[in-house]
Design an enzyme around this catalytic site. Structure first.
Site, short mmCIF file in Angstrom:
data_model
loop_
_atom_site.label_atom_id
_atom_site.label_comp_id
_atom_site.label_asym_id
_atom_site.label_seq_id
_atom_site.Cartn_x
_atom_site.Cartn_y
_atom_site.Cartn_z
N VAL A 1 14.41 -21.81 -22.81
CA VAL A 1 13.19 -21.39 -22.59
C VAL A 1 13.08 -20.29 -23.45
O VAL A 1 13.74 -19.45 -24.05
CB VAL A 1 12.67 -20.99 -21.15
CG1 VAL A 1 12.79 -21.88 -20.29
CG2 VAL A 1 13.81 -19.84 -20.68
N SER A 2 11.72 -20.16 -24.21
CA SER A 2 11.14 -19.18 -25.17
C SER A 2 9.94 -18.34 -24.46
O SER A 2 9.14 -19.07 -24.16
CB SER A 2 10.81 -19.78 -26.32
OG SER A 2 10.31 -18.90 -27.22
N THR A 3 10.06 -17.23 -24.11
CA THR A 3 9.14 -16.49 -23.53
C THR A 3 7.66 -16.64 -24.04
O THR A 3 6.72 -16.59 -23.52
CB THR A 3 9.59 -15.13 -23.13
OG1 THR A 3 9.77 -14.41 -24.31
CG2 THR A 3 10.72 -14.92 -21.88
N ASP A 4 7.73 -16.67 -25.19
CA ASP A 4 6.51 -16.83 -26.04
C ASP A 4 6.00 -17.81 -26.17
O ASP A 4 4.83 -18.05 -26.65
CB ASP A 4 6.67 -16.00 -27.52
CG ASP A 4 7.57 -16.89 -28.34
OD1 ASP A 4 8.51 -17.32 -27.91
OD2 ASP A 4 7.50 -16.49 -29.70
#
Length: 226
Positions: free
Chosen positions: A17-20
């Site tokens: 997952v990539s928070t941005d």
């Protein structure tokens, strides 16, 4: 390499997952988990461990959680499974290195994918990532020229950022992987934070960041397990 459903029913899940970008991707942590669990249950398979969760940029090759997931799968003769093929990487050489490893791998959205298909899809994903990067840079430059704020404005609102939820899920998954280790240490008559800490270091275990254990990190681990 890719394989058909009859070759393995034991899986180790890996999620990135990539928070941005998670909100825009349409495939956040919960959606990845659902996709993998649906596929595994559909073939009467078994997820043999808590998932490995990577909070990373798709452009990076250095992924400690992926390395741990591959090692876990190799030790247990299991298959590494991801929800969506393009979540693995945006880099062709990275995917090629994974395919050259001795660990079998499968994507829930394309379980029959062969080597050629995977390499083609990774190449397309890399190209798309490059286009997105170029468009993003152009858009940010335009906003800056107009004097507008940069960044994801929605995440500035309290409670909107997915980062705390992702970090908590990752920490809980790591704790569950350490549960049998802690139970084995306690079964040997060792208890207490400092004593368990000493045993973890003596037996060669490290934290999820690859560091030696300290009383503080052991205390947090025990709190999660309890």
């Amino acid at each position: 390499m890719a394989q058909d459903a009859s070759q393995s029913s034991r899986f180790v899940a890996y999620y990135r997952v990539s928070t941005d970008k998670q909100g825009r991707s349409g495939l956040g942590l919960e959606a990845q988990q659902k996709a993998v669990e649906t596929y595994v249950s559909g073939i009467d398979g078994d997820l043999i461990a808590p998932p490995y969760i990577e909070v990373e940029s798709g452009k990076k090759k250095d992924r400690p959680e992926l390395i741990r997931a591959l090692a876990h799968a190799k030790r247990n003769k299991a298959t590494l499974i991801v929800a969506k093929l393009d979540r693995l990487a945006r880099n062709v050489s990275f995917v090629s290195a994974l395919l050259d490893s001795s660990v079998d791998f499968r994507a829930a959205d394309m379980p029959s994918a062969n080597r050629f298909m995977i390499q083609i899809m990774s190449a397309v994903a890399e190209y798309e990532a490059q286009l997105i990067s170029e468009r993003t840079k152009a858009g940010l430059a335009a906003r800056k020229a107009r004097g507008l704020p940069l960044g994801n404005v929605a995440n500035l609102i309290p409670g909107n950022s997915p980062a705390p939820r992702i970090n908590k899920a990752k920490a809980n998954a790591m704790a569950e992987r350490m549960r049998p280790v802690v139970e084995a240490i306690r079964a040997d008559g060792v208890d207490g934070v400092r004593a368990i800490c000493g045993q973890l270091n003596e037996r060669g275990y490290v934290t999820d960041r690859g560091n030696h254990w300290h009383p503080t990190s052991v205390s947090r681990l025990l709190q999660r397990l309890e």
